[in-house]
Design a protein around this motif. Structure first.
Motif, PDB file in Angstrom:
ATOM      1  N   ASP A 144       0.672  -1.199   0.091  1.00  0.00           N
ATOM      2  CA  ASP A 144       0.051   0.240  -0.043  1.00  0.00           C
ATOM      3  C   ASP A 144       0.737   1.343   0.003  1.00  0.00           C
ATOM      4  OD1 ASP A 144      -2.302  -1.693   0.070  1.00  0.00           O
ATOM      5  OD2 ASP A 144      -2.515  -1.484   2.052  1.00  0.00           O
ATOM      6  N   ILE A 145       2.144   1.115   0.329  1.00  0.00           N
ATOM      7  CA  ILE A 145       2.904   2.117   0.533  1.00  0.00           C
ATOM      8  C   ILE A 145       3.420   2.615  -0.796  1.00  0.00           C
ATOM      9  CG2 ILE A 145       5.221   3.059   1.126  1.00  0.00           C
ATOM     10  CD1 ILE A 145       4.770   1.476   3.939  1.00  0.00           C
ATOM     11  N   VAL A 146       3.273   4.034  -1.368  1.00  0.00           N
ATOM     12  CA  VAL A 146       3.679   4.563  -2.459  1.00  0.00           C
ATOM     13  C   VAL A 146       5.191   5.176  -2.492  1.00  0.00           C
ATOM     14  CG1 VAL A 146       3.442   5.688  -4.633  1.00  0.00           C
ATOM     15  CG2 VAL A 146       1.539   4.461  -3.446  1.00  0.00           C
ATOM     16  N   ALA A 147       6.238   4.342  -2.774  1.00  0.00           N
ATOM     17  CA  ALA A 147       7.682   5.000  -2.544  1.00  0.00           C
ATOM     18  C   ALA A 147       8.338   4.212  -3.147  1.00  0.00           C
ATOM     19  CB  ALA A 147       7.935   4.848  -0.870  1.00  0.00           C
ATOM     20  N   ASP A 148       9.851   4.654  -3.514  1.00  0.00           N
ATOM     21  CA  ASP A 148      10.689   3.979  -4.343  1.00  0.00           C
ATOM     22  C   ASP A 148      11.265   2.975  -3.247  1.00  0.00           C
ATOM     23  OD1 ASP A 148      10.146   5.063  -6.525  1.00  0.00           O
ATOM     24  OD2 ASP A 148      11.797   6.756  -6.160  1.00  0.00           O
ATOM     25  N   LYS A 149      11.295   3.360  -2.060  1.00  0.00           N
ATOM     26  CA  LYS A 149      11.950   2.622  -0.944  1.00  0.00           C
ATOM     27  C   LYS A 149      11.156   2.896   0.235  1.00  0.00           C
ATOM     28  CE  LYS A 149      16.348   1.034   0.200  1.00  0.00           C
ATOM     29  NZ  LYS A 149      17.834   1.156   0.324  1.00  0.00           N
ATOM     30  N   SER A 150      10.950   1.730   1.123  1.00  0.00           N
ATOM     31  CA  SER A 150      10.099   1.962   2.467  1.00  0.00           C
ATOM     32  C   SER A 150      10.645   1.083   3.546  1.00  0.00           C
ATOM     33  CB  SER A 150       8.807   1.950   2.171  1.00  0.00           C
ATOM     34  OG  SER A 150       8.450   0.530   1.877  1.00  0.00           O
ATOM     35  N   ALA A 151      10.712   1.257   4.631  1.00  0.00           N
ATOM     36  CA  ALA A 151      10.999   0.496   5.641  1.00  0.00           C
ATOM     37  C   ALA A 151      10.175   1.028   7.070  1.00  0.00           C
ATOM     38  CB  ALA A 151      12.505   0.534   6.002  1.00  0.00           C
ATOM     39  N   LEU A 152       9.966  -0.340   7.930  1.00  0.00           N
ATOM     40  CA  LEU A 152       9.265   0.068   9.026  1.00  0.00           C
ATOM     41  C   LEU A 152      10.302  -0.163  10.064  1.00  0.00           C
ATOM     42  CD1 LEU A 152       6.069  -2.249   8.773  1.00  0.00           C
ATOM     43  CD2 LEU A 152       6.340   0.092   8.482  1.00  0.00           C
ATOM     44  N   LEU A 153      10.260   0.742  11.153  1.00  0.00           N
ATOM     45  CA  LEU A 153      11.089   0.782  12.258  1.00  0.00           C
ATOM     46  C   LEU A 153      10.330   0.819  13.447  1.00  0.00           C
ATOM     47  CD1 LEU A 153      14.079   1.757  11.938  1.00  0.00           C
ATOM     48  CD2 LEU A 153      13.523   4.033  13.025  1.00  0.00           C
ATOM     49  N   PHE A 154      10.909  -0.203  14.499  1.00  0.00           N
ATOM     50  CA  PHE A 154      10.317  -0.479  15.564  1.00  0.00           C
ATOM     51  C   PHE A 154      11.575  -0.403  16.671  1.00  0.00           C
ATOM     52  CE2 PHE A 154       8.459  -3.654  12.467  1.00  0.00           C
ATOM     53  CZ  PHE A 154       7.215  -2.838  12.564  1.00  0.00           C
ATOM     54  N   HIS A 155      11.128   0.293  17.672  1.00  0.00           N
ATOM     55  CA  HIS A 155      11.965   0.803  18.696  1.00  0.00           C
ATOM     56  C   HIS A 155      11.596   0.264  20.093  1.00  0.00           C
ATOM     57  CE1 HIS A 155      15.268   4.278  19.231  1.00  0.00           C
ATOM     58  NE2 HIS A 155      15.219   3.473  20.478  1.00  0.00           N
ATOM     59  N   TYR A 156      12.768  -0.369  20.738  1.00  0.00           N
ATOM     60  CA  TYR A 156      12.420  -0.775  22.168  1.00  0.00           C
ATOM     61  C   TYR A 156      13.289  -0.435  23.289  1.00  0.00           C
ATOM     62  CZ  TYR A 156       9.384  -4.072  19.207  1.00  0.00           C
ATOM     63  OH  TYR A 156       8.617  -4.314  18.388  1.00  0.00           O
ATOM     64  N   TYR A 157      13.121  -0.215  24.416  1.00  0.00           N
ATOM     65  CA  TYR A 157      14.120   0.241  25.373  1.00  0.00           C
ATOM     66  C   TYR A 157      14.114  -1.069  26.354  1.00  0.00           C
ATOM     67  CZ  TYR A 157      12.896   4.738  23.590  1.00  0.00           C
ATOM     68  OH  TYR A 157      12.617   5.780  22.708  1.00  0.00           O
ATOM     69  N   ILE A 158      15.534  -1.170  26.553  1.00  0.00           N
ATOM     70  CA  ILE A 158      15.749  -2.335  27.537  1.00  0.00           C
ATOM     71  C   ILE A 158      16.465  -1.654  28.799  1.00  0.00           C
ATOM     72  CG2 ILE A 158      17.353  -4.536  27.644  1.00  0.00           C
ATOM     73  CD1 ILE A 158      17.501  -4.389  24.582  1.00  0.00           C
ATOM     74  N   ILE A 159      15.904  -2.416  29.802  1.00  0.00           N
ATOM     75  CA  ILE A 159      16.148  -1.834  31.153  1.00  0.00           C
ATOM     76  C   ILE A 159      17.292  -2.707  31.820  1.00  0.00           C
ATOM     77  CG2 ILE A 159      15.831  -1.184  33.559  1.00  0.00           C
ATOM     78  CD1 ILE A 159      12.977  -0.600  32.232  1.00  0.00           C
ATOM     79  N   GLY A 160      18.491  -2.465  32.148  1.00  0.00           N
ATOM     80  CA  GLY A 160      19.680  -3.562  32.677  1.00  0.00           C
ATOM     81  C   GLY A 160      19.114  -3.974  34.204  1.00  0.00           C
ATOM     82  N   GLN A 161      19.471  -5.268  34.256  1.00  0.00           N
ATOM     83  CA  GLN A 161      19.445  -5.922  35.711  1.00  0.00           C
ATOM     84  C   GLN A 161      17.969  -6.004  35.937  1.00  0.00           C
ATOM     85  OE1 GLN A 161      22.363  -6.553  37.244  1.00  0.00           O
ATOM     86  NE2 GLN A 161      23.156  -5.628  35.414  1.00  0.00           N
ATOM     87  N   ASP A 162      17.184  -5.747  35.018  1.00  0.00           N
ATOM     88  CA  ASP A 162      15.508  -6.004  35.327  1.00  0.00           C
ATOM     89  C   ASP A 162      15.235  -7.213  34.596  1.00  0.00           C
ATOM     90  OD1 ASP A 162      13.052  -6.204  35.683  1.00  0.00           O
ATOM     91  OD2 ASP A 162      12.178  -4.012  34.767  1.00  0.00           O
TER      92      ASP A 162
END
Lengths: 116, 317
Positions: free
Chosen positions: B161-179
């Motif tokens: 459905d995306i109209v673009a020469d190039k496309s990508a999806l970005l997913f961002h997650y935060y990680i907490i140390g010692q948890d």
């Protein structure tokens, strides 16, 4: 084979809301979770383990396992049971040791997992 | 994207999971073997069925079908009881047997229906037809996949459905140390997302295992971390950056069995010096850099579409 068959063979108890009709295709007896992750096929496996912490369910989830069975009557905490229910992972507990449980499942023809 | 629709494995597994009792018709119409053949037709007609179990004193003694009736008519329709034209010692199935077994039995004997018995009491508890089996499988597929299926369908069409020469999806997650409680939740979230995007289960599993190992390393050693996954039509690229002590000697850390994990980590079933090896095993490409005292930057690439990846990366650079 289903969880119900495993339950009968290991004289085990289902912990929480696990579905006894869940299909189990293979088994893996392991207490080193890194070893469980080093896999080729673990889909719909049952993990037999002496560990009871939350990461047993996380690791099982990552490798698409179907169930986790805790050995020697061990029981995981409520947080583990909650996570398992959320992920549709069946939890069981048996009084048997890993050795005995593996023997029983082997006898029923349940195979192990493929290694690399 | 490799959509998972029409995977024969799903039906095969459902066929093993579902039992005949899930598919059978519980309203059993039966007749006695003493019933005259002339009365068979109205019964079959009234219930729109092709065959009836014949029961005497609560016991299954045979099955009589439309075919038996046609043969009887062809032979001159001589008045006689059902007992003389029925199939004796009929094949029956048990309610607790799998649908796969039923399908095999239908194929083997060429029947269109089977009486279903309860294994313990031996009583007829239902009748199952080929159509019942198909209906049951379709219904279950619908229940299982309806909700997830809608999400899956929408998600897997995003790129179209995306109209673009190039496309990508970005997913961002935060990680907490010692948890340790939350450890693995980023990988779990990414896994679910990739599943919904319709990416092949084998590829999803490789990404899940690789990111989980990396996430555990971050939780064990670092203060905080971030996991960023970039998904396009050809590949999944995951970057994990942590803020912690870093690795002084990466070559040594890559050797199987090398570990600096404290005992509490080992007691939990990790820290056997396999993490990076497991990641390498799952990834098509892995790149790790580290600054001591600052942290680690790990890059993992897993191809979705192997043939086209090389072309893409070359253009990227």
């Amino acid at each position: 084979m289903t969880v119900a068959d495993v339950k009968a063979a290991l004289d085990a108890e289902i912990i929480g809301a696990g579905d006894p009709e869940t299909v189990v295709l293979r088994a893996c007896a392991c207490d080193l979770l890194s070893d469980v992750l080093r896999c080729v096929t673990r889909e719909k496996a049952i993990l037999l383990t002496n560990l009871t912490h939350l990461q047993t369910v996380r690791v099982a989830e990552m490798v698409d396992a179907a169930a986790v069975c805790y050995m020697r009557g061990k029981r995981p905490g409520d947080d583990v049971i909650r996570l398992a229910e959320e992920k549709g992972m069946v939890l069981l507990t048996t009084k048997m040791t890993s050795y005995e449980a593996s023997g029983q499942l082997c006898r029923l023809g349940l195979s192990g997992c493929e290694h690399d | 994207m490799n959509a998972n629709h029409g995977d024969p494995g799903v039906v095969q597994l459902l066929g093993q999971e579902l039992r005949i009792r899930d598919a059978m018709n519980r309203r059993v119409v039966t007749i006695s073997s003493r019933t005259p053949m002339s009365e068979l037709r109205p019964t079959l007609r009234a219930h729109r069925i092709a065959g009836i179990p014949v029961m005497d004193d609560g016991k299954l003694v045979g099955v009589i079908s439309v075919e038996d009736m046609v043969n009887w008519i062809t032979d001159g329709a001589v008045a006689c009881p059902v007992a003389e034209r029925m199939t004796r010692s009929p094949r029956a199935l048990y309610a607790d047997e799998t649908l796969v077994h039923a399908i095999n039995e239908f194929r083997k004997f060429g029947f269109f229906h089977f009486p279903v018995l309860d294994r313990d009491s031996g009583e007829v508890v239902g009748v199952v037809t080929r159509e019942d089996v198909i209906q049951c499988l379709l219904k279950r597929l619908e229940i299982d996949y309806h909700e997830e299926g809608i999400r899956h369908y929408r998600a897997s069409h995003i790129f179209e459905d995306i109209v673009a020469d190039k496309s990508a999806l970005l997913f961002h997650y935060y990680i907490i140390g010692q948890d340790f409680e939350k450890a693995g939740s980023s990988s779990s979230g990414l896994k679910k997302t990739l599943q919904r995007l319709g990416i092949h289960p084998d590829i999803v599993r490789r990404v899940a295992i690789a990111t989980y190992e990396a996430e555990m390393n971050t939780v064990i050693y670092a203060r905080t971390g971030e996991l960023i996954a970039k998904v396009d039509t050809n590949q999944i690229r995951v970057e994990i950056e942590d803020f912690g002590p870093g690795i002084p000697d990466i070559a040594a850390a890559l050797k199987p069995g090398f570990s600096t994990a404290p005992d509490w980590v080992r007691n939990l079933g990790f820290g056997a010096g396999m993490g990076l090896g497991n990641i390498q095993n799952c990834a098509d490409e892995m790149n790790i850099t580290s600054t001591v005292g600052k942290g680690i930057h790990l890059e993992i690439t897993i191809a979705i579409n192997k043939e086209r990846v090389k072309y893409e990366t070359k253009k990227d650079r």
